[in-house]
Scaffold this motif. Structure first.
Motif, PDB file in Angstrom:
ATOM      1  N   MET A  55       0.826  -1.219   0.000  1.00 40.35           N
ATOM      2  CA  MET A  55       0.000   0.000   0.000  1.00 40.35           C
ATOM      3  C   MET A  55       0.857   1.266   0.000  1.00 40.35           C
ATOM      4  O   MET A  55       0.649   2.144  -0.841  1.00 40.35           O
TER       5      MET A  55
ATOM      6  N   LEU B 287      -0.776  -6.184  -9.680  1.00 41.56           N
ATOM      7  CA  LEU B 287      -0.906  -4.738  -9.931  1.00 41.56           C
ATOM      8  C   LEU B 287      -1.123  -4.483 -11.426  1.00 41.56           C
ATOM      9  O   LEU B 287      -1.929  -3.628 -11.812  1.00 41.56           O
TER      10      LEU B 287
ATOM     11  N   LEU C 152     -12.204   2.688 -18.001  1.00 41.91           N
ATOM     12  CA  LEU C 152     -12.307   4.108 -17.642  1.00 41.91           C
ATOM     13  C   LEU C 152     -11.897   4.985 -18.831  1.00 41.91           C
ATOM     14  O   LEU C 152     -12.559   5.974 -19.156  1.00 41.91           O
TER      15      LEU C 152
ATOM     16  N   PRO D 130     -16.332   2.394 -14.627  1.00 39.19           N
ATOM     17  CA  PRO D 130     -15.745   1.197 -15.245  1.00 39.19           C
ATOM     18  C   PRO D 130     -16.075  -0.090 -14.481  1.00 39.19           C
ATOM     19  O   PRO D 130     -16.444  -1.075 -15.089  1.00 39.19           O
ATOM     20  N   VAL D 131     -15.941  -0.065 -13.153  1.00 43.45           N
ATOM     21  CA  VAL D 131     -16.307  -1.237 -12.353  1.00 43.45           C
ATOM     22  C   VAL D 131     -17.672  -0.934 -11.753  1.00 43.45           C
ATOM     23  O   VAL D 131     -17.828   0.018 -11.001  1.00 43.45           O
TER      24      VAL D 131
ATOM     25  N   THR E 126     -19.152  -5.184  -7.179  1.00 43.24           N
ATOM     26  CA  THR E 126     -18.230  -6.170  -6.631  1.00 43.24           C
ATOM     27  C   THR E 126     -19.071  -7.093  -5.750  1.00 43.24           C
ATOM     28  O   THR E 126     -20.269  -6.881  -5.596  1.00 43.24           O
TER      29      THR E 126
ATOM     30  N   ARG F  90     -19.502  -9.702  -2.164  1.00 44.73           N
ATOM     31  CA  ARG F  90     -19.056 -10.135  -0.847  1.00 44.73           C
ATOM     32  C   ARG F  90     -19.767 -11.432  -0.491  1.00 44.73           C
ATOM     33  O   ARG F  90     -20.897 -11.676  -0.958  1.00 44.73           O
TER      34      ARG F  90
ATOM     35  N   THR G 231     -16.785   3.523  -7.737  1.00 42.47           N
ATOM     36  CA  THR G 231     -16.185   2.484  -8.590  1.00 42.47           C
ATOM     37  C   THR G 231     -14.859   1.962  -8.036  1.00 42.47           C
ATOM     38  O   THR G 231     -14.426   0.873  -8.402  1.00 42.47           O
ATOM     39  N   PHE G 232     -14.203   2.737  -7.172  1.00 42.02           N
ATOM     40  CA  PHE G 232     -12.929   2.283  -6.589  1.00 42.02           C
ATOM     41  C   PHE G 232     -13.137   1.569  -5.260  1.00 42.02           C
ATOM     42  O   PHE G 232     -12.168   1.293  -4.544  1.00 42.02           O
ATOM     43  N   GLY G 233     -14.379   1.242  -4.929  1.00 38.91           N
ATOM     44  CA  GLY G 233     -14.642   0.506  -3.698  1.00 38.91           C
ATOM     45  C   GLY G 233     -14.537   1.400  -2.481  1.00 38.91           C
ATOM     46  O   GLY G 233     -14.494   2.643  -2.574  1.00 38.91           O
TER      47      GLY G 233
ATOM     48  N   ARG H 255     -11.949  -1.779   3.713  1.00 33.80           N
ATOM     49  CA  ARG H 255     -10.736  -2.609   3.836  1.00 33.80           C
ATOM     50  C   ARG H 255     -10.065  -2.926   2.504  1.00 33.80           C
ATOM     51  O   ARG H 255      -8.862  -3.067   2.423  1.00 33.80           O
TER      52      ARG H 255
ATOM     53  N   ALA I 291     -10.547  -1.127  -0.388  1.00 32.48           N
ATOM     54  CA  ALA I 291     -10.643   0.000  -1.327  1.00 32.48           C
ATOM     55  C   ALA I 291      -9.413   0.045  -2.224  1.00 32.48           C
ATOM     56  O   ALA I 291      -8.300  -0.286  -1.809  1.00 32.48           O
TER      57      ALA I 291
ATOM     58  N   PRO J 216      -6.234   0.995  -3.957  1.00 31.59           N
ATOM     59  CA  PRO J 216      -5.138   1.924  -3.675  1.00 31.59           C
ATOM     60  C   PRO J 216      -4.606   2.568  -4.961  1.00 31.59           C
ATOM     61  O   PRO J 216      -3.711   3.403  -4.909  1.00 31.59           O
ATOM     62  N   GLY J 217      -5.178   2.166  -6.118  1.00 29.67           N
ATOM     63  CA  GLY J 217      -4.665   2.674  -7.396  1.00 29.67           C
ATOM     64  C   GLY J 217      -5.589   3.704  -8.012  1.00 29.67           C
ATOM     65  O   GLY J 217      -5.489   3.988  -9.202  1.00 29.67           O
TER      66      GLY J 217
HETATM   67  C1  HEM Z   1     -10.200   2.513 -13.335  1.00 30.01           C
HETATM   68  C2  HEM Z   1      -9.368   1.677 -12.800  1.00 30.01           C
HETATM   69  C3  HEM Z   1      -9.616   0.922 -11.523  1.00 30.01           C
HETATM   70  C4  HEM Z   1     -10.799   0.657 -10.891  1.00 30.01           C
HETATM   71  C5  HEM Z   1     -12.206   1.068 -11.284  1.00 30.01           C
HETATM   72  C6  HEM Z   1     -10.469  -0.135  -9.730  1.00 30.01           C
HETATM   73  C7  HEM Z   1     -11.394  -0.602  -8.817  1.00 30.01           C
HETATM   74  C8  HEM Z   1     -11.089  -1.365  -7.709  1.00 30.01           C
HETATM   75  C9  HEM Z   1     -12.068  -1.868  -6.779  1.00 30.01           C
HETATM   76  C10 HEM Z   1     -13.591  -1.687  -6.890  1.00 30.01           C
HETATM   77  C11 HEM Z   1     -11.403  -2.549  -5.833  1.00 30.01           C
HETATM   78  C12 HEM Z   1     -12.005  -3.200  -4.606  1.00 30.01           C
HETATM   79  C13 HEM Z   1     -12.715  -4.449  -4.929  1.00 30.01           C
HETATM   80  C14 HEM Z   1     -13.540  -4.909  -3.756  1.00 30.01           C
HETATM   81  O1  HEM Z   1     -13.559  -4.295  -2.693  1.00 30.01           O
HETATM   82  O2  HEM Z   1     -14.217  -5.936  -3.918  1.00 30.01           O
HETATM   83  C15 HEM Z   1      -9.989  -2.488  -6.161  1.00 30.01           C
HETATM   84  C16 HEM Z   1      -9.002  -3.065  -5.425  1.00 30.01           C
HETATM   85  C17 HEM Z   1      -7.664  -2.984  -5.746  1.00 30.01           C
HETATM   86  N1  HEM Z   1      -7.102  -2.268  -6.780  1.00 30.01           N
HETATM   87 FE1  HEM Z   1      -8.091  -1.192  -8.155  1.00 30.01          FE
HETATM   88  N2  HEM Z   1      -9.109  -0.306  -9.676  1.00 30.01           N
HETATM   89  C18 HEM Z   1      -8.547   0.325 -10.752  1.00 30.01           C
HETATM   90  C19 HEM Z   1      -7.214   0.414 -11.067  1.00 30.01           C
HETATM   91  C20 HEM Z   1      -6.201  -0.045 -10.279  1.00 30.01           C
HETATM   92  C21 HEM Z   1      -4.790   0.159 -10.518  1.00 30.01           C
HETATM   93  C22 HEM Z   1      -4.206   0.983 -11.669  1.00 30.01           C
HETATM   94  C23 HEM Z   1      -4.121  -0.487  -9.527  1.00 30.01           C
HETATM   95  C24 HEM Z   1      -2.652  -0.613  -9.276  1.00 30.01           C
HETATM   96  C25 HEM Z   1      -1.719  -0.504 -10.122  1.00 30.01           C
HETATM   97  C26 HEM Z   1      -5.104  -1.103  -8.657  1.00 30.01           C
HETATM   98  C27 HEM Z   1      -4.804  -1.857  -7.555  1.00 30.01           C
HETATM   99  C28 HEM Z   1      -5.740  -2.426  -6.717  1.00 30.01           C
HETATM  100  C29 HEM Z   1      -5.391  -3.302  -5.600  1.00 30.01           C
HETATM  101  C30 HEM Z   1      -3.988  -3.740  -5.173  1.00 30.01           C
HETATM  102  C31 HEM Z   1      -6.602  -3.651  -4.985  1.00 30.01           C
HETATM  103  C32 HEM Z   1      -6.786  -4.566  -3.782  1.00 30.01           C
HETATM  104  C33 HEM Z   1      -6.837  -3.799  -2.516  1.00 30.01           C
HETATM  105  C34 HEM Z   1      -7.124  -4.696  -1.332  1.00 30.01           C
HETATM  106  O3  HEM Z   1      -7.774  -5.726  -1.504  1.00 30.01           O
HETATM  107  O4  HEM Z   1      -6.709  -4.348  -0.247  1.00 30.01           O
HETATM  108  N3  HEM Z   1      -6.348  -0.798  -9.137  1.00 30.01           N
HETATM  109  N4  HEM Z   1      -9.830  -1.746  -7.316  1.00 30.01           N
END
Ligand code: HEM
Length: 384
Positions: A104, A243, A254, A286-287, A290, A292, A331-333, A336, A338, A340-341
């Motif tokens: 992170m 990643l 996106l 985009p997303v 999700t 659970r 969309t990025f959650g 716990r 969420a 990080p990207g």
């Molecule tokens: C538009 C692009 C992106 C969207 C919409 C997106 C969305 C998400 C969402 C919704 C989750 C959580 C899923 C859940 O809680 O069930 C997530 C987790 C994560 N994303 Fe993204 N993501 C994107 C791009 C990226 C990028 C570019 C990276 C890293 C290079 C990244 C790294 C991660 C990681 C490592 C997690 C897991 C975090 C954890 O479980 O603690 N994401 N993403």
């Protein structure tokens, strides 16, 4: 009232909404009138209101995988399954906490502007493969959407992808093949291709890491810290590949949805691109959802859920609902797991759109001929 929903939104359900031409009136209606309900036909609980979405994502009994099934059955026993099973994204266990605690801050330290520059530099590498073309055909747009964000992330991590267009596109294709195999819609060929891709990526990453010096981005320091903390090198490698995979479909979506937005609303072309991308993340995300899975019986949003129950969390409905005052891009959650990207993804999407438009891609023309790729959670345009 279920009947009202059925009557006015015939043919759309919480899963088909993902690739529906305009699911947002339906999502808004769900968020307003049925913020948390059981969809018997899908066999899922559905959270649609922002408060309900937040409650599910925060609940300790709600896990990212069914406890008895840490890896999707189609992938289990293959290289793709091994890789999947090690991802922090797909785990809640304490065993993954130490690696998460290293990953992170590493991601947080990545400057999105530098990532955008990397994507721009990779666009110039890919140009060599497109030499002689005057306009950007839709097939190239699709290819670049899936390549540039992944290569931008690879670039900031210091991975060696900038040597030649063939090699760079090859890496991006393997990442896309592994990402596609994770979909419940993947057929046997896609699953097989995903397993091959996981194997290929493992070998490629090991060779790349072996050739890297401490000055080559953050990965040597990550490996060092992980070794000192007793974390298995395989877990580190899987999450580095993770990643790239996480940057793939969602960021392609996106950027693609941003092209559509620009194509449909010429006035948006006058706005800073970063603002358009932020708007798309909220209003054409985009997303879209999700999931659970309940690890134990629990009361959730006024309902009694049982261990093993699954909840479909409609991030897109929460985003467009207008129900809560604190409008945001879900969309990025949240919570716990969420993403990080998020900042990185928005910078990469903007850089990808800018690179495409600079090479003659025309949003208005693209918006006239496209379909959505089949998916149960990501809204990814495929231009025709
Ligand atoms: C538009 C692009 C992106 C969207 C919409 C997106 C969305 C998400 C969402 C919704 C989750 C959580 C899923 C859940 O809680 O069930 C997530 C987790 C994560 N994303 Fe993204 N993501 C994107 C791009 C990226 C990028 C570019 C990276 C890293 C290079 C990244 C790294 C991660 C990681 C490592 C997690 C897991 C975090 C954890 O479980 O603690 N994401 N993403």
């Amino acid at each position: 009232m279920p009947e009202t929903i059925t009557a006015s939104f015939a043919g759309i359900d919480p899963l088909s909404a993902v690739t529906h031409p305009d699911p947002y009136p339906y999502y808004r209606e769900l968020a307003a009138t049925r913020p948390f309900f059981r969809d018997e036909r899908l066999g899922l609980w559905v959270a649609a209101g922002p408060r309900e979405v937040a409650a599910v994502l925060a609940h300790p009994a709600c896990r990212v995988r069914p406890p008895a099934q840490p890896v999707p059955p189609a992938l289990a026993g293959s290289a793709a399954g091994d890789l999947f099973g090690r991802l922090i994204r797909m785990n809640d266990g304490a065993a993954h906490a130490p690696l998460k605690a290293l990953l992170m801050p590493m991601l947080a330290a990545v400057d999105p502007a530098v990532a955008a520059q990397q994507a721009g530099a990779m666009a110039r590498v890919l140009d060599e493969g497109e030499a002689g073309r005057v306009a950007m055909p839709a097939a190239s747009v699709n290819r670049w959407l899936f390549a540039l964000p992944v290569l931008g992330v690879a670039g900031v991590l210091g991975l060696p992808v900038a040597r030649d267009p063939g090699g760079a596109v090859g890496v991006a294709q393997q990442v896309a093949a592994f990402a596609a195999a994770q979909s419940p819609l993947a057929d046997a060929d896609a699953v097989r291709a995903g397993a091959d891709a996981a194997q290929w990526l493992g070998t490629w990453l090991a060779a790349s890491l072996a050739g890297m010096a401490a000055a080559d981005g953050p990965l040597p320091a990550l490996q060092h810290a992980a070794h000192a903390a007793g974390i298995a090198p395989q877990a580190v490698a899987a999450n580095i590949i993770g990643l790239l995979v996480q940057a793939c479909e969602a960021t392609a979506a996106l950027a693609g949805n941003t092209l559509l937005w620009l194509g449909r609303d010429p006035a948006a072309g006058e706005m800073p691109l970063a603002s358009v991308v932020a708007r798309v993340a909220q209003y054409d995300p985009p997303v879209q959802n999700t999931r659970r899975f309940l690890a134990e019986d629990a009361g959730l949003c006024g309902h009694a859920l049982k261990a093993g129950d699954a909840v479909l969390v409609l991030l897109a409905a929460a985003s467009c609902s207008g129900v809560a005052d604190d409008a945001r891009a879900w969309t990025f959650g949240h919570g716990r797991h969420a993403c990080p990207g998020d900042k990185l993804a928005q910078a990469l999407a903007a850089a990808t759109v800018a690179a495409l438009c600079a090479r003659g891609a025309e949003p208005a023309a693209l918006a006239r001929a496209f379909r959505y790729r089949p998916s149960l959670n990501a809204r990814i345009p495929h231009f025709l």
